[in-house]
Design a protein around this motif. Structure first.
Motif, PDB file in Angstrom:
ATOM      1  N   SER A 113     -16.452 -88.600  27.898  1.00 26.37           N
ATOM      2  CA  SER A 113     -17.024 -88.967  26.603  1.00 26.37           C
ATOM      3  C   SER A 113     -17.617 -90.366  26.707  1.00 26.37           C
ATOM      4  O   SER A 113     -16.978 -91.284  27.222  1.00 26.37           O
ATOM      5  CB  SER A 113     -15.949 -88.957  25.515  1.00 26.37           C
ATOM      6  OG  SER A 113     -16.490 -89.482  24.314  1.00 26.37           O
ATOM      7  N   PHE A 115     -18.736 -91.770  23.866  1.00 27.58           N
ATOM      8  CA  PHE A 115     -18.740 -92.086  22.442  1.00 27.58           C
ATOM      9  C   PHE A 115     -18.570 -93.586  22.241  1.00 27.58           C
ATOM     10  O   PHE A 115     -17.650 -94.194  22.782  1.00 27.58           O
ATOM     11  CB  PHE A 115     -17.621 -91.307  21.742  1.00 27.58           C
ATOM     12  CG  PHE A 115     -17.568 -91.492  20.255  1.00 27.58           C
ATOM     13  CD1 PHE A 115     -18.529 -90.911  19.444  1.00 27.58           C
ATOM     14  CD2 PHE A 115     -16.575 -92.252  19.677  1.00 27.58           C
ATOM     15  CE1 PHE A 115     -18.485 -91.073  18.072  1.00 27.58           C
ATOM     16  CE2 PHE A 115     -16.512 -92.423  18.308  1.00 27.58           C
ATOM     17  CZ  PHE A 115     -17.481 -91.831  17.494  1.00 27.58           C
ATOM     18  N   GLU A 116     -19.463 -94.168  21.508  1.00 26.97           N
ATOM     19  CA  GLU A 116     -19.450 -95.606  21.197  1.00 26.97           C
ATOM     20  C   GLU A 116     -19.359 -96.475  22.438  1.00 26.97           C
ATOM     21  O   GLU A 116     -18.698 -97.512  22.457  1.00 26.97           O
ATOM     22  CB  GLU A 116     -18.337 -95.933  20.197  1.00 26.97           C
ATOM     23  CG  GLU A 116     -18.561 -95.265  18.855  1.00 26.97           C
ATOM     24  CD  GLU A 116     -17.515 -95.638  17.810  1.00 26.97           C
ATOM     25  OE1 GLU A 116     -16.508 -96.291  18.149  1.00 26.97           O
ATOM     26  OE2 GLU A 116     -17.735 -95.263  16.643  1.00 26.97           O
ATOM     27  N   GLY A 117     -20.021 -96.032  23.531  1.00 29.94           N
ATOM     28  CA  GLY A 117     -20.191 -96.869  24.712  1.00 29.94           C
ATOM     29  C   GLY A 117     -19.085 -96.857  25.742  1.00 29.94           C
ATOM     30  O   GLY A 117     -19.262 -97.416  26.812  1.00 29.94           O
ATOM     31  N   ASP A 174     -21.367 -87.012  24.102  1.00 29.50           N
ATOM     32  CA  ASP A 174     -21.244 -87.989  23.024  1.00 29.50           C
ATOM     33  C   ASP A 174     -20.323 -87.362  21.987  1.00 29.50           C
ATOM     34  O   ASP A 174     -20.778 -86.685  21.061  1.00 29.50           O
ATOM     35  CB  ASP A 174     -22.625 -88.299  22.439  1.00 29.50           C
ATOM     36  CG  ASP A 174     -22.591 -89.429  21.424  1.00 29.50           C
ATOM     37  OD1 ASP A 174     -21.489 -89.960  21.151  1.00 29.50           O
ATOM     38  OD2 ASP A 174     -23.660 -89.775  20.900  1.00 29.50           O
ATOM     39  N   TRP A 175     -19.016 -87.564  22.184  1.00 25.84           N
ATOM     40  CA  TRP A 175     -18.019 -86.873  21.383  1.00 25.84           C
ATOM     41  C   TRP A 175     -16.837 -87.800  21.130  1.00 25.84           C
ATOM     42  O   TRP A 175     -16.287 -88.386  22.059  1.00 25.84           O
ATOM     43  CB  TRP A 175     -17.543 -85.617  22.093  1.00 25.84           C
ATOM     44  CG  TRP A 175     -16.720 -84.721  21.230  1.00 25.84           C
ATOM     45  CD1 TRP A 175     -15.373 -84.521  21.290  1.00 25.84           C
ATOM     46  CD2 TRP A 175     -17.182 -83.890  20.158  1.00 25.84           C
ATOM     47  NE1 TRP A 175     -14.974 -83.634  20.331  1.00 25.84           N
ATOM     48  CE2 TRP A 175     -16.075 -83.227  19.617  1.00 25.84           C
ATOM     49  CE3 TRP A 175     -18.442 -83.659  19.604  1.00 25.84           C
ATOM     50  CZ2 TRP A 175     -16.173 -82.344  18.550  1.00 25.84           C
ATOM     51  CZ3 TRP A 175     -18.541 -82.783  18.552  1.00 25.84           C
ATOM     52  CH2 TRP A 175     -17.431 -82.130  18.030  1.00 25.84           C
ATOM     53  N   ASP A 176     -16.449 -87.922  19.875  1.00 25.19           N
ATOM     54  CA  ASP A 176     -15.325 -88.761  19.495  1.00 25.19           C
ATOM     55  C   ASP A 176     -14.047 -88.192  20.104  1.00 25.19           C
ATOM     56  O   ASP A 176     -13.657 -87.062  19.782  1.00 25.19           O
ATOM     57  CB  ASP A 176     -15.221 -88.812  17.966  1.00 25.19           C
ATOM     58  CG  ASP A 176     -14.157 -89.780  17.462  1.00 25.19           C
ATOM     59  OD1 ASP A 176     -13.269 -90.176  18.253  1.00 25.19           O
ATOM     60  OD2 ASP A 176     -14.225 -90.120  16.276  1.00 25.19           O
TER      61      ASP A 176
END
Length: 179
Positions: A113, A115-117, A174-176
């Protein structure tokens, strides 16, 4: 789709016999389903090993198909071929565009993931589910993964699936990770 021999890919299964003249009922996992008839030979994964079989007749029947194999002309012989996977050699599959993949190519990939970098190891693709709206990746935990949770991630390239590298065996999403 699973494999028994390294160059074989499952494309369906024989579910039961049909009639008394050696015909069998076939469930296809190809898209569209009738494409299973285009492949030859069919490799059947029986309890006695993997054997090549030539389909000499094939036709739609109800929601599935029926097939007849060369040399199998009675129900008793046909029964020995039921409840087995139908496989083909991988090199028989049509080539895909550069940004398209067969499900079997995605299974086993390590999923990271972004997600958020941050790069967080979520696990490995176990299999995919067909849901109608879009396919869904089933991600199982593996050594080094964030936790021991199974995750479902929609297989939507460019939105959730950002990159796939088959050579590296990695998929970036791109997955939380909290989902």
């Amino acid at each position: 789709m699973t494999q028994n021999r390294s160059n074989l890919i499952d494309v369906g299964r024989i579910t039961s016999v049909f009639g008394i003249k050696g015909w069998v009922k076939v469930h296809s996992d190809t898209e569209p389903p009738e494409n299973i008839a285009r492949y030859s030979p069919w490799w059947l994964k029986t309890k006695h090993g993997v054997k090549a079989m030539e389909v000499d007749e094939f036709q739609p029947h109800g929601k599935g198909f029926i097939a007849h194999f060369k040399g199998i002309d009675d129900r008793t012989l046909a029964e020995t071929l039921t409840k087995v996977s139908v496989s083909i050699e991988r090199d028989q599959l049509p080539a895909l565009a550069a940004d398209e993949y067969y499900w079997h190519q995605l299974e086993g990939l390590t999923v990271i993931s972004v997600f958020e970098g941050g790069d967080i190891l979520l696990g490995q693709v176990s299999h995919l589910l067909e849901t109608g709206a879009n396919d869904v990746l089933v991600i199982k935990p593996c050594d080094g993964s964030l936790d021991d949770r199974e995750r479902l991630v929609p297989y939507v390239p460019e939105q959730f699936v950002t990159k796939i590298d088959l050579v590296a065996g990695t998929m970036w999403v791109d997955w939380d990770p909290d989902f």
